[in-house]
Motif scaffolding. Sequence first.
Motif: not given
Length: 785
Positions: A391, A395, A399, A413, A548, A551-552, A555, A594, A597-598
Amino acid sequence: MAAKIGRFEIVRMLGKGAQGIVYLARDSHLGRDVAIKTLHATQDGMGALLQEARIVSKLQHANIVTLFDAGEHEGAPYLVYAYVQGQTLAQLLHAEPGLPLTRAVQIVSSLLDAVAYAHAQGVLHLDIKPANIMLSATGQPQIMDFGIARSISQPPQSRIEGSPHYMAPEMVTGKKITPRADLYSLGMLLYALVTGQPAVEGDDVQEVLRKTLHDATTAPSERNIHVDAQLEAIILKALAKNPDDRYANAAAMNQALQQYLDPTREDEKSGHDGKHSTLEFLLRRMQSKSDFPILSSTLSEINRVVDDESASTNILTKTILQDFALTNKLLRLVNTVTYGQFGGKINTISKAVVILGFETVRNVAMTLILFEFLQNKAQAAQLKDDVLSSYFAGILAAQFSSGRNIRDAEEAMICSMFRNLGKLLATFYFFEESQEVARLVEQGDGEEKAAVKVLGIGYSELGVGVAKSWNFPPRLLAGMQRLVGEVIKPYGELETLTVTVNLANELCAVIAHGNAEQQTQGIRKIMKRYKDAVAITEPQLRAAIESSLAEMSARAGIVSINLAQSALMKKMRQWAGEEEPVAKQQPPEVDSMAGITRLDMGHIADADDGDADRHDADAILSAGIQDVTNTLVEDHQLNDIMQMVLETMHRGMEFQRTIICVRDAKHNVMAARFGFGKDAEAMLPKFRFPINTTPDVFQIALSKAADLSIADINAPNIADKIPAWYRAMVTTGSLLLLPIVIKEKPIALFYADMPTANSMQISQRQLSLLRTLRNQAVLAIRQKM
């Protein structure tokens, strides 16, 4: 070295032989890279190159390197070919002796397509060998160098031409050459791919030629125990000394290979020992067992529908509605802040599909299925970090896609996430074997090499093989391919996608293992490997990784994973200099890098929240009513409204089937238009009845505009009012009829059923909501009248 050949600017030499040189050059007129093949300035050279030009100019095939131009420079002839970025099979075999069986068969199968095409054009290649096969950056094999090719009708040559290790016996003896000579060479090629060495070896050319004519071929299984009886039989048939004992043509040999690849085939030959490749075994098990997450079958169908240009929104909606969990998760995703520009809450899959589009729905489903691996409680701990690693790599690839020649960051992605599908599947299904692979890696083997040793197939090929069975589109399959050897500048958008995916995964792997010094060294090594392919500095790379990571963390809520408990994420945070996990969720980013997924994870219910998937019929019906209301005030299609109404009824009440019938005025019949639920598709052609005065429940509903809820169709006071056509079509226990009658004329009918008597429990509140939905359909029809 000349600076130019004709209008082509020489970049560098690609290869040099006794007869000439091959250059990488730039076509300044068309702005593309090309490969220029030159021969020394002799009469023979001129004739040979012109002969090759005449032959190759006839051939236009995806698995044959394209000829662009021909010319003469300073008295020397040259040919201009498409430049294929990648490596030859010879180079690949040098780096990886012996390929996974499935990959080897796939390569030769593609080449057989090309050879069959060339033969149909009357052309024999006669020099098929690993050095004459290019593998593009996406893994596509292409035949090159038709230097000794000739017409099928030409008489035999008096001299021996070709490569001794791959030359058919009849070419050695000077007998008549037929298309089966190329099949022999392809058999030799397949032998080398699966065993890592030629079938015929010797100290000199004469010994090789003698063995080609007289010695029996060593069975490939003696050199690779993973070669099963069926594949061995195909190879040995292609290598028969007598051309008449080989396959009749390239198509016949390809059919045999395709049958070998097909996991659903039946063993036709008596005496087959039943051994199958790892991929075949895995696919069979996934088809016959229920231990793999149900989303896999749904995903396969979604891929099929999305790739069908004639498929309708209704078909895709029905596919999604078959999976309750996927339906709920998809609706949560579409209602994040990312989609605020669409106005209002989206409460039906029908509208979500229209808003997101087919391909985005596919990408959402692919994202969701990745986390279904964690349903395997036995290996959940091992799989957790592997899933998170995949995953995170996804991401990171998204990016890297920003500002590059990649049409869709979502695809980057998805490709990056599923690049490690084979490893995840191996852990899921072959846990002990996967642990042995890990042990070999610790001892110094590369992961792909270790997987081949243990499973007989590399993780990459295993993943691609399963992805094909799930109907992954070719673009995503190409993006999932692993790059080996030197990474050169990508040519075109698809190769850029593949490079980006591989870079993201390799960086993720480096960060996840080793100490700080090893991580730094590993990143610098990757930077060096990709320096010609990706223009990115180390500070930019570090910034992308740190972004990333943030962002991980943001999410993590969608999959209900506590990152603080992940050893992998702890290692990554340490590398980024974060002492504690990010507690506060990051605000959503404004850009759409993204896409789906964003997300703003704060707006999505936690996946393990006990209330998240609780069925609330009243809430679903009310939300659907709001959805239809919002759509009615917009520019809309009548079919979209009717589908949204039908879907809300079906999903809210959890009916067995829900169908809408529409009046056919010409024939004065009511005919089913579309529906959801069990066997609904099969029922549609049969669900058709005349509009008349017969006193059955359907005619009563239409003639009296009466809403009918029938708890038991076999009850004494009801049984004789159920028409024979209906009983012959379906067995149900209870049903609901909601007619649409405008100006005393029946226009349509909503039908729903449940399998057993008294199983249709509808409260007064729910009946009122169902009637409201029906009335919205009436309003939509009136607006279009």
